[in-house]
Design a protein around this motif. Structure first.
Motif, PDB file in Angstrom:
ATOM      1  N   VAL A  30       1.051  -1.047  -0.096  1.00 57.83           N
ATOM      2  CA  VAL A  30       0.015  -0.090   0.113  1.00 57.83           C
ATOM      3  C   VAL A  30       1.036   0.996   0.108  1.00 57.83           C
ATOM      4  N   ASN A  31       0.837   1.983  -0.838  1.00 58.24           N
ATOM      5  CA  ASN A  31       1.677   3.176  -1.026  1.00 58.24           C
ATOM      6  C   ASN A  31       3.165   3.076  -1.048  1.00 58.24           C
ATOM      7  N   ASN A  32       3.489   1.869  -1.786  1.00 61.50           N
ATOM      8  CA  ASN A  32       4.912   1.241  -1.778  1.00 61.50           C
ATOM      9  C   ASN A  32       5.444   0.692  -0.582  1.00 61.50           C
ATOM     10  N   GLN A  33       4.627   0.309   0.488  1.00 64.10           N
ATOM     11  CA  GLN A  33       5.071  -0.060   1.863  1.00 64.10           C
ATOM     12  C   GLN A  33       4.182  -1.355   2.329  1.00 64.10           C
ATOM     13  N   SER A  53      -0.812   5.350   4.842  1.00 65.46           N
ATOM     14  CA  SER A  53      -1.552   6.434   4.062  1.00 65.46           C
ATOM     15  C   SER A  53      -0.806   7.361   2.866  1.00 65.46           C
ATOM     16  N   LYS A  54      -1.140   7.982   2.107  1.00 66.49           N
ATOM     17  CA  LYS A  54      -0.206   8.798   1.057  1.00 66.49           C
ATOM     18  C   LYS A  54       0.759   9.582   1.590  1.00 66.49           C
ATOM     19  N   LYS A  55       0.257  10.281   2.576  1.00 65.36           N
ATOM     20  CA  LYS A  55       1.201  11.110   3.255  1.00 65.36           C
ATOM     21  C   LYS A  55       2.308  10.658   4.290  1.00 65.36           C
ATOM     22  N   SER A  56       1.984   9.464   4.650  1.00 63.85           N
ATOM     23  CA  SER A  56       2.472   8.621   5.586  1.00 63.85           C
ATOM     24  C   SER A  56       2.353   9.111   6.908  1.00 63.85           C
ATOM     25  N   TYR A  59      -2.011   5.228   9.461  1.00 62.60           N
ATOM     26  CA  TYR A  59      -2.238   3.955   8.593  1.00 62.60           C
ATOM     27  C   TYR A  59      -3.922   4.087   8.315  1.00 62.60           C
ATOM     28  N   ARG A  71     -13.673   3.906   4.154  1.00 63.37           N
ATOM     29  CA  ARG A  71     -12.304   4.470   4.529  1.00 63.37           C
ATOM     30  C   ARG A  71     -12.245   4.684   6.316  1.00 63.37           C
ATOM     31  N   ASN A  73      -9.137   5.329   9.436  1.00 67.21           N
ATOM     32  CA  ASN A  73      -7.837   5.352   9.643  1.00 67.21           C
ATOM     33  C   ASN A  73      -7.633   4.551  11.069  1.00 67.21           C
TER      34      ASN A  73
END
Length: 108
Positions: A30-33, A53-56, A59, A71, A73
């Protein structure tokens, strides 16, 4: 921008164990992680991802179906499906020790 902490990763892993994880042949990213493919709590399809998440900064669990759009969090997940001990630890990580009403310093 707030960065997620190492402590949050422990809660991420604990919540993942409580979700309906879908087995995949390869590592699920997810988002390269590292993340998990899970059953969506709303539509019950195997179309959701749980990861950073995209902003890191946290989660997130997110359904991939446009029709569903679910969605949630990590904070929401801990408070919804976490046990009392997990919720207490999450509170202390977020805000510090929870005050006791019997404590003379408490002004609530």
């Amino acid at each position: 921008m707030r960065q997620r902490s190492q402590d949050e990763e422990r809660f991420f892993e604990a919540i993942a164990k409580k979700l309906e994880v879908v087995e995949t042949r390869r590592d699920y990213l997810v988002n390269n992680q590292k993340g998990y493919k899970v059953e969506c709590p709303k539509c019950k399809r195997k179309s959701a991802g749980f990861g950073v998440s995209k902003k890191s900064d946290t989660y997130i669990l997110m359904c991939g179906r446009t029709e569903c759009g679910y969605r949630e969090n990590l904070n929401d997940l801990v408070n919804r499906i976490g046990d009392e001990e997990m919720k207490k630890e999450w509170w202390e990580l977020s805000f510090g020790p929870k005050p006791n009403k019997k404590d003379p310093e408490w002004r609530g």
